[in-house]
Design a protein around this motif. Structure first.
Motif, PDB file in Angstrom:
ATOM      1  N   LYS A 160      51.616 -48.382  34.951  1.00  0.00           N
ATOM      2  CA  LYS A 160      50.525 -48.894  34.118  1.00  0.00           C
ATOM      3  C   LYS A 160      49.579 -49.785  34.934  1.00  0.00           C
ATOM      4  CE  LYS A 160      52.005 -47.300  30.065  1.00  0.00           C
ATOM      5  NZ  LYS A 160      52.517 -48.254  29.063  1.00  0.00           N
ATOM      6  N   ASP A 161      49.604 -49.621  36.261  1.00  0.00           N
ATOM      7  CA  ASP A 161      48.696 -50.344  37.166  1.00  0.00           C
ATOM      8  C   ASP A 161      48.894 -51.859  37.138  1.00  0.00           C
ATOM      9  OD1 ASP A 161      47.444 -48.059  38.161  1.00  0.00           O
ATOM     10  OD2 ASP A 161      45.961 -48.025  36.556  1.00  0.00           O
ATOM     11  N   VAL A 162      50.132 -52.297  36.970  1.00  0.00           N
ATOM     12  CA  VAL A 162      50.375 -53.740  36.948  1.00  0.00           C
ATOM     13  C   VAL A 162      50.058 -54.370  38.308  1.00  0.00           C
ATOM     14  CG1 VAL A 162      52.814 -53.637  37.632  1.00  0.00           C
ATOM     15  CG2 VAL A 162      52.017 -55.493  36.160  1.00  0.00           C
ATOM     16  N   GLU A 163      50.118 -53.564  39.356  1.00  0.00           N
ATOM     17  CA  GLU A 163      49.807 -54.066  40.698  1.00  0.00           C
ATOM     18  C   GLU A 163      48.374 -54.597  40.768  1.00  0.00           C
ATOM     19  OE1 GLU A 163      50.160 -52.529  45.358  1.00  0.00           O
ATOM     20  OE2 GLU A 163      50.330 -51.114  43.694  1.00  0.00           O
ATOM     21  N   LYS A 164      47.462 -53.923  40.054  1.00  0.00           N
ATOM     22  CA  LYS A 164      46.062 -54.372  40.046  1.00  0.00           C
ATOM     23  C   LYS A 164      45.939 -55.752  39.408  1.00  0.00           C
ATOM     24  CE  LYS A 164      43.900 -49.788  39.856  1.00  0.00           C
ATOM     25  NZ  LYS A 164      43.026 -48.899  39.033  1.00  0.00           N
ATOM     26  N   MET A 165      46.720 -55.984  38.366  1.00  0.00           N
ATOM     27  CA  MET A 165      46.675 -57.290  37.709  1.00  0.00           C
ATOM     28  C   MET A 165      47.083 -58.392  38.675  1.00  0.00           C
ATOM     29  SD  MET A 165      48.762 -58.652  34.348  1.00  0.00           S
ATOM     30  CE  MET A 165      50.340 -58.753  35.219  1.00  0.00           C
TER      31      MET A 165
END
Length: 321
Positions: free
Chosen positions: A126-131
């Protein structure tokens, strides 16, 4: 140097305070759960939403570097939160390194309705890395490597704010999961001119051109259409149930319209009235079977005039004015 799960919880608590502030929310409190307490979360974020209503998100942190993260483990936390005295706006499972395994989507969907709070998984898929890339120092501690992501911070904050607001919307719908509340539509439906014309032609058979009820009938249909569209992302099951009921009424409308046109003594006004009576009986059954409440008349009128606009329901003799 790798961090521990406890380190992760301590690091993300202040991060979430700043994150919600950067998204434009007024943060009242960010609280880390006392060690050993089994309330189903590690961190809670208490804040005011865009309507200045108090909301609280509960976050369960999972910093698994190698072990598999089972959905059942996260589900048990949801049960604990539901059993606590907290009024959760949303539950978020936060896992920066591992996706959830063996998710039972059927149980999750069914129990989410029972819990009355939405659930989301903020995981690598869910693209938590971007957060976490919004804070380069924190990113390096979590992933044990420098952040090389090229990020538009404003867009990422907007993306996260959309997720937060969607969870808030889902909470409001879950709070009233069995309540149908159809608000007034504030704008016309795009690309709807042909349907409006079709309904207008049929209304000629029962209303004068200056009859105030024409506007009321058109508005009832527009309100219904906009309400139905609003359910797409936040309450798809209710939307499906309503559409299924509309389809059943469509079949009845076609059958009764055919019978009406074979009876020369049957006036358009009487058929119009009789169909409403039939539809009212059906909607009472529909509400009872689905344990619904609220806005029966609005839903009834909306569907009747939608059927008329789409053609299966026609109270004109031989299809003429």
């Amino acid at each position: 140097m790798p961090i521990t799960g406890e380190d992760f919880e301590k690091l993300v608590a202040p991060f979430f305070k700043k994150l919600f502030q950067d998204m434009g929310f007024l943060v009242i409190q960010v609280r880390k759960q006392t060690a050993g307490t089994q309330n189903g979360f590690d961190i809670s974020v208490l804040f005011l939403d865009e309507n200045e209503l108090e909301r609280e998100f509960f976050i369960e942190c999972k910093y698994y570097a190698s072990a598999k993260l089972e959905w059942s483990e996260i589900f048990s936390k949801q049960v604990q939160l539901d059993s606590s005295n907290h009024d959760a706006t949303a539950f978020i499972a936060l896992s920066p390194l591992k996706n959830l395994s063996n998710i039972d989507h059927n149980i999750q969907a069914k129990q989410t309705k029972a819990f009355k709070f939405p659930v989301d998984f903020w995981t690598p898929d869910k693209d938590v890395e971007k957060m976490f890339a919004l804070d380069k120092k924190l990113y390096q501690k979590i992933y044990d490597e420098p952040c090389l992501l090229v990020l538009d911070e404003e867009k990422e904050l907007q993306r996260l704010k959309v997720l937060v607001n969607l969870l808030i919307s889902k909470k409001d719908l879950l709070r009233h999961a069995n309540l149908i509340k159809i608000p007034d539509a504030t704008s016309p439906i795009n690309g709807d001119e042909e349907m409006v014309t079709s309904l207008d032609i049929k209304l000629n058979a029962i209303c004068k051109s200056d009859d105030q009820y024409r506007i009321i009938y058109h508005k009832a249909r527009a309100d219904y259409k906009v309400y139905l569209e609003s359910l797409v992302d936040v309450h798809s099951e209710l939307r499906t149930n309503i559409l299924n009921w509309e389809e059943n009424m469509r079949l009845k409308a076609s059958r009764l319209t055919h019978n009406f046109k074979m009876d020369d003594s049957y006036t358009p006004q009487k058929f119009f009235s009789d169909f409403f009576n039939e539809a009212e009986k059906e909607i009472l059954t529909f509400y009872g079977e689905n344990e619904l409440k609220g806005d029966k008349e609005k839903l009834l009128c909306g569907i009747v005039f939608e059927l008329a606009a789409q053609c299966p329901l026609d109270w004109r003799k031989n299809g003429t004015d």
